[in-house]
Design a protein around this motif. Structure first.
Motif, PDB file in Angstrom:
ATOM      1  N   LYS A 160       2.494 -37.581  16.531  1.00 26.62           N
ATOM      2  CA  LYS A 160       1.997 -38.791  15.801  1.00 26.62           C
ATOM      3  C   LYS A 160       0.995 -39.538  16.753  1.00 26.62           C
ATOM      4  N   GLN A 161       1.387 -39.825  18.018  1.00 25.69           N
ATOM      5  CA  GLN A 161       0.925 -40.521  18.955  1.00 25.69           C
ATOM      6  C   GLN A 161      -0.531 -39.845  19.307  1.00 25.69           C
ATOM      7  N   GLN A 162      -0.685 -38.313  19.097  1.00 29.50           N
ATOM      8  CA  GLN A 162      -1.913 -37.973  19.468  1.00 29.50           C
ATOM      9  C   GLN A 162      -2.721 -38.337  18.050  1.00 29.50           C
ATOM     10  N   GLU A 163      -2.448 -38.306  16.908  1.00 32.40           N
ATOM     11  CA  GLU A 163      -3.183 -38.484  15.829  1.00 32.40           C
ATOM     12  C   GLU A 163      -3.500 -40.190  15.844  1.00 32.40           C
ATOM     13  N   ILE A 164      -3.056 -40.714  16.574  1.00 27.51           N
ATOM     14  CA  ILE A 164      -3.632 -42.359  16.820  1.00 27.51           C
ATOM     15  C   ILE A 164      -4.637 -42.187  17.754  1.00 27.51           C
ATOM     16  N   ILE A 165      -4.450 -41.457  18.867  1.00 24.53           N
ATOM     17  CA  ILE A 165      -5.562 -41.075  20.087  1.00 24.53           C
ATOM     18  C   ILE A 165      -6.658 -40.691  19.345  1.00 24.53           C
ATOM     19  N   TYR A 166      -6.504 -39.459  18.591  1.00 23.47           N
ATOM     20  CA  TYR A 166      -7.923 -39.145  17.938  1.00 23.47           C
ATOM     21  C   TYR A 166      -8.327 -39.803  16.733  1.00 23.47           C
ATOM     22  N   SER A 167      -7.618 -40.567  16.371  1.00 21.95           N
ATOM     23  CA  SER A 167      -8.306 -41.594  15.157  1.00 21.95           C
ATOM     24  C   SER A 167      -8.887 -42.502  15.886  1.00 21.95           C
ATOM     25  N   THR A 168      -8.567 -43.101  17.139  1.00 27.51           N
ATOM     26  CA  THR A 168      -9.265 -44.036  18.146  1.00 27.51           C
ATOM     27  C   THR A 168     -10.513 -43.517  18.519  1.00 27.51           C
ATOM     28  N   ALA A 222      -5.617 -49.894  17.755  1.00 21.16           N
ATOM     29  CA  ALA A 222      -6.044 -49.061  18.658  1.00 21.16           C
ATOM     30  C   ALA A 222      -5.755 -49.672  19.985  1.00 21.16           C
ATOM     31  N   LEU A 223      -6.181 -50.823  20.286  1.00 14.05           N
ATOM     32  CA  LEU A 223      -6.054 -51.314  21.613  1.00 14.05           C
ATOM     33  C   LEU A 223      -4.638 -51.561  21.892  1.00 14.05           C
ATOM     34  N   SER A 224      -3.776 -51.940  21.114  1.00 14.72           N
ATOM     35  CA  SER A 224      -2.380 -52.198  21.316  1.00 14.72           C
ATOM     36  C   SER A 224      -1.735 -50.774  21.762  1.00 14.72           C
ATOM     37  N   TRP A 225      -2.307 -49.681  21.077  1.00 16.73           N
ATOM     38  CA  TRP A 225      -1.495 -48.443  21.503  1.00 16.73           C
ATOM     39  C   TRP A 225      -2.388 -47.898  22.891  1.00 16.73           C
ATOM     40  N   PHE A 226      -3.348 -48.030  23.002  1.00 16.13           N
ATOM     41  CA  PHE A 226      -4.212 -47.253  24.373  1.00 16.13           C
ATOM     42  C   PHE A 226      -3.467 -48.225  25.389  1.00 16.13           C
TER      43      PHE A 226
END
Length: 374
Positions: A27-35, A8-12
């Motif tokens: 898919k990036q939005q899925e990562i954001i919402y998962s975080t 999550a930190l790497s992506w944010f």
């Protein structure tokens, strides 16, 4: 997916570096919402632990939680959470102080005026002479509130309008930082028919003058309390003067969970934050301090109500209001107050080694850095 804190930190960090105009892939939005879900789950778990330690906890039909003498639960809040909502009456576009937690911080000189001799009710402009027409045309609300910004800048203009609503048996409350109040003006508000007065005690750092004004207000107005965003500063200042405040015989303390917007978020740069239901963004310490505050009030048996006006409470408020307005099932105005997600605001909590996700999973194939392509 239950993204790991490291991923999550790497992506944010990546999202924070993107130009504002750059779009986000699905898919990036899925990562954001998962975080967001991972952070919120951990915060809920911490808060649930604090709540479990409050022995005298009470609820208002599952809309909010509080401790203390239920008969002193502010009727203005009941109107907001159970009634037909809370009609905002706007008049004064100026304030005599500037608080770092204010939603208009840095923008106070740009607040548009309502109009000479006019009042804004339900997003409509009225002259005082129009209020009789309004009351005869609409169903009376269960309550109205005078907001925006500091009414005591011109409080003499409020008395006759308050009297009109009082004569119509509409419950009314008013917000103030209390620094400009006097015994004369507080008495005049009571005589006009104001039912409830709420002091933002944090705006004056719990000044002795405002504490004195709370006591004076109790002489003339039936329901008097404090409503302040819960911050470390207010928490500390309150307990330095706790006995003087309780000696005013106030009825309630509404501890508002501080949520941030584009005006005030920079004042809390570097704090650990979370986003509640993709809506309000708040420092995680705000509700934690409220729950600790409530536990002390419960254990010491203060003769008043301490109310957890949290993001959950505001979510419940908006659901109740949309229902009373006849909107579709599930409709609500509860939403994020930022046009674009401020990803950088979540970097401190993702970098905090003391903050842990409850459970983590490896990112599925196609979601790892380097695997997503535009």
């Amino acid at each position: 997916m239950k993204i790991s804190k490291k991923d999550a930190l790497s992506w944010f960090e990546f999202f924070s570096s993107l130009p504002e105009e750059e779009g986000i892939m699905t898919k990036q939005q899925e990562i954001i919402y998962s975080t967001f879900a991972q952070i919120e789950a951990a915060i809920d778990n911490r808060n649930d632990t604090l709540i479990s330690k409050i022995k005298g906890l009470k609820t208002l039909q599952n809309r909010t939680i509080f401790v203390g003498n239920e008969s002193k639960f502010p009727r203005g809040c009941r109107s907001c959470l159970l009634g037909t909502g809370l009609g905002a009456i706007r008049k004064t576009n100026k304030c005599n102080v500037e608080c770092k937690f204010c939603y208009n911080y840095g923008d106070l000189d740009n607040i548009p005026p309502i109009g000479e001799g006019m009042w804004e009710i339900g997003d409509t402009k009225f002259y005082e002479k129009d209020i009789d027409l309004l009351l005869s045309s609409h169903n009376k609300p269960t309550g109205v509130a005078y907001v925006y910004l500091e009414p005591f800048m011109e409080i003499e203009k409020y008395y006759s309008v308050i009297k009109k609503f009082s004569d119509a048996k509409v419950y009314q409350h008013l917000y103030t930082n209390g620094t400009l109040a006097t015994e004369e003006t507080l008495k005049a508000l009571g005589e006009a028919g104001l039912n409830e007065l709420r002091f933002n005690l944090g705006a004056s750092s719990c000044s002795d003058k405002v504490i004195e004004n709370i006591g004076i207000a109790k002489k003339y107005i039936k329901n008097v309390g404090i409503e302040t965003p819960m911050t470390p500063e207010f928490f500390g200042d309150f307990f330095k003067k706790k006995q003087a405040i309780l000696d005013t015989k106030l009825d309630f303390i509404n501890c508002a969970e501080l949520h941030l917007n584009e005006n005030n978020i920079d004042n809390y740069y570097g704090e650990n934050m979370y986003i509640c239901r993709h809506g309000y963004i708040s420092p995680i310490w705000s509700r934690e301090l409220t729950l600790k505050f409530m536990k002390i009030a419960d254990e010491e048996n203060w003769d008043l109500v301490v109310h957890d006006c949290s993001n959950y409470t505001k979510f419940a408020r908006d659901l109740n209001l949309s229902s009373k307005e006849g909107k579709w099932f599930g409709a609500s105005n509860y939403a994020c107050e930022f046009d674009a997600i401020p990803y950088e605001a979540f970097l401190p909590i993702l970098r905090d080694d003391n903050f842990k996700f409850l459970s983590e999973e490896e990112l599925p194939s196609g979601y790892k850095p380097g695997e997503l392509i535009f």
